[in-house]
Write a protein that holds these residues in place. Structure first.
Motif, PDB file in Angstrom:
ATOM      1  N   ASP A 156       0.863  -1.173   0.000  1.00 32.64           N
ATOM      2  CA  ASP A 156       0.000   0.000   0.000  1.00 32.64           C
ATOM      3  C   ASP A 156       0.900   1.222   0.000  1.00 32.64           C
ATOM      4  O   ASP A 156       1.916   1.249   0.703  1.00 32.64           O
ATOM      5  CB  ASP A 156      -0.882   0.042   1.255  1.00 32.64           C
ATOM      6  N   PHE A 157       0.537   2.221  -0.784  1.00 30.42           N
ATOM      7  CA  PHE A 157       1.362   3.424  -0.817  1.00 30.42           C
ATOM      8  C   PHE A 157       0.525   4.641  -1.134  1.00 30.42           C
ATOM      9  O   PHE A 157      -0.643   4.529  -1.500  1.00 30.42           O
ATOM     10  CB  PHE A 157       2.527   3.279  -1.800  1.00 30.42           C
ATOM     11  N   HIS A 158       1.145   5.799  -0.953  1.00 30.78           N
ATOM     12  CA  HIS A 158       0.548   7.071  -1.344  1.00 30.78           C
ATOM     13  C   HIS A 158       1.208   7.515  -2.639  1.00 30.78           C
ATOM     14  O   HIS A 158       2.423   7.380  -2.801  1.00 30.78           O
ATOM     15  CB  HIS A 158       0.755   8.128  -0.266  1.00 30.78           C
ATOM     16  N   VAL A 159       0.404   8.051  -3.517  1.00 32.72           N
ATOM     17  CA  VAL A 159       0.889   8.559  -4.796  1.00 32.72           C
ATOM     18  C   VAL A 159       1.022  10.070  -4.674  1.00 32.72           C
ATOM     19  O   VAL A 159       0.054  10.761  -4.327  1.00 32.72           O
ATOM     20  CB  VAL A 159      -0.065   8.191  -5.951  1.00 32.72           C
ATOM     21  N   TYR A 160       2.223  10.571  -4.938  1.00 34.64           N
ATOM     22  CA  TYR A 160       2.508  12.006  -4.932  1.00 34.64           C
ATOM     23  C   TYR A 160       2.737  12.445  -6.375  1.00 34.64           C
ATOM     24  O   TYR A 160       3.611  11.916  -7.057  1.00 34.64           O
ATOM     25  CB  TYR A 160       3.745  12.312  -4.075  1.00 34.64           C
ATOM     26  N   ARG A 161       1.952  13.416  -6.821  1.00 31.33           N
ATOM     27  CA  ARG A 161       2.055  13.948  -8.186  1.00 31.33           C
ATOM     28  C   ARG A 161       3.117  15.036  -8.194  1.00 31.33           C
ATOM     29  O   ARG A 161       3.078  15.964  -7.381  1.00 31.33           O
ATOM     30  CB  ARG A 161       0.700  14.525  -8.604  1.00 31.33           C
ATOM     31  N   HIS A 162       4.060  14.936  -9.136  1.00 30.22           N
ATOM     32  CA  HIS A 162       5.139  15.921  -9.203  1.00 30.22           C
ATOM     33  C   HIS A 162       4.695  17.205  -9.872  1.00 30.22           C
ATOM     34  O   HIS A 162       3.862  17.193 -10.783  1.00 30.22           O
ATOM     35  CB  HIS A 162       6.361  15.334  -9.920  1.00 30.22           C
ATOM     36  N   ALA A 163       5.260  18.297  -9.394  1.00 33.48           N
ATOM     37  CA  ALA A 163       4.993  19.626  -9.947  1.00 33.48           C
ATOM     38  C   ALA A 163       5.225  19.597 -11.448  1.00 33.48           C
ATOM     39  O   ALA A 163       6.179  18.999 -11.936  1.00 33.48           O
ATOM     40  CB  ALA A 163       5.892  20.659  -9.286  1.00 33.48           C
ATOM     41  N   GLY A 164       4.336  20.249 -12.182  1.00 33.09           N
ATOM     42  CA  GLY A 164       4.456  20.278 -13.640  1.00 33.09           C
ATOM     43  C   GLY A 164       3.880  19.054 -14.310  1.00 33.09           C
ATOM     44  O   GLY A 164       3.975  18.890 -15.515  1.00 33.09           O
ATOM     45  N   SER A 165       3.251  18.195 -13.532  1.00 34.46           N
ATOM     46  CA  SER A 165       2.744  16.928 -14.034  1.00 34.46           C
ATOM     47  C   SER A 165       1.226  16.943 -14.121  1.00 34.46           C
ATOM     48  O   SER A 165       0.551  17.408 -13.210  1.00 34.46           O
ATOM     49  CB  SER A 165       3.212  15.815 -13.086  1.00 34.46           C
ATOM     50  N   GLU A 166       0.700  16.437 -15.231  1.00 35.95           N
ATOM     51  CA  GLU A 166      -0.746  16.379 -15.420  1.00 35.95           C
ATOM     52  C   GLU A 166      -1.345  15.243 -14.601  1.00 35.95           C
ATOM     53  O   GLU A 166      -0.752  14.179 -14.495  1.00 35.95           O
ATOM     54  CB  GLU A 166      -1.069  16.151 -16.893  1.00 35.95           C
ATOM     55  N   PRO A 167      -2.536  15.460 -14.022  1.00 33.58           N
ATOM     56  CA  PRO A 167      -3.209  14.372 -13.303  1.00 33.58           C
ATOM     57  C   PRO A 167      -3.541  13.218 -14.225  1.00 33.58           C
ATOM     58  O   PRO A 167      -3.713  13.395 -15.438  1.00 33.58           O
ATOM     59  CB  PRO A 167      -4.497  15.021 -12.790  1.00 33.58           C
TER      60      PRO A 167
END
Length: 169
Positions: A156-167
């Motif tokens: 199980d993990f958390h997903v972190y979206r990087h700056a400049g990245s589209e959802p």
């Protein structure tokens, strides 16, 4: 085939046979719990080989981190997308004795720049186990934002979206 890229203090390069003892020591320790768990030298060899093979299969992958000033192997960082993974990811790991020096932050920023500017990617995440507070802080420090929780078999993990990245759609 594997490009060598640089940051201010680091050389991001292919693994060398001489990296293996430090790599195996890391994976024999409890610190490996966030990277698939601890393992013996034989399995550590397979893991290091897997990262090298990822380059062949995907055309991108994880680099060994070498401190320019000392020539010492200090960790790994790169782009990771094995079968079954939710999205292409920036991953990082720093060996014992090299934490707190900013190497992981420097490497993550350089890898992200490579993904967006050189490879032309538009989406990038980091998948972090919630209890890995050091990696959570690093993700936030480089501008990644918590997006969702996700499970894959055994993790199980958390997903972190990087700056400049589209959802993800």
């Amino acid at each position: 085939m594997i490009p060598i890229i640089e940051s201010d203090r680091l050389l991001l390069r292919p693994y060398k046979d001489s990296d293996f003892n430090a790599y195996a020591d890391f994976f024999a320790s409890d610190r490996a719990r966030y990277y698939g768990g601890s393992c013996d030298r034989n399995d550590a060899w397979r893991r290091m080989s897997m990262f090298a093979g990822h380059w062949l299969l995907r055309g991108y992958g994880v680099w060994a981190l070498e401190e320019k000033a000392s020539g010492e192997f200090v960790g790994q960082a790169g782009l990771w997308f094995p079968e079954g993974w939710p999205e292409r990811e920036i991953t990082w790991m720093v060996l014992a004795g090299h934490e707190g020096k900013g190497f992981a932050t420097e490497a993550a920023l350089r890898v992200r720049s490579h993904a967006f500017e050189t490879l032309g990617w538009t989406r990038l995440v980091s998948c972090i186990q919630p209890e890995n507070s050091a990696s959570v802080r690093l993700a936030e420090r480089v501008g990644a934002v918590f997006e969702r929780s996700q499970s894959i078999p055994g993790r199980d993990f958390h997903v972190y979206r990087h700056a400049g990245s589209e959802p993800r759609n």
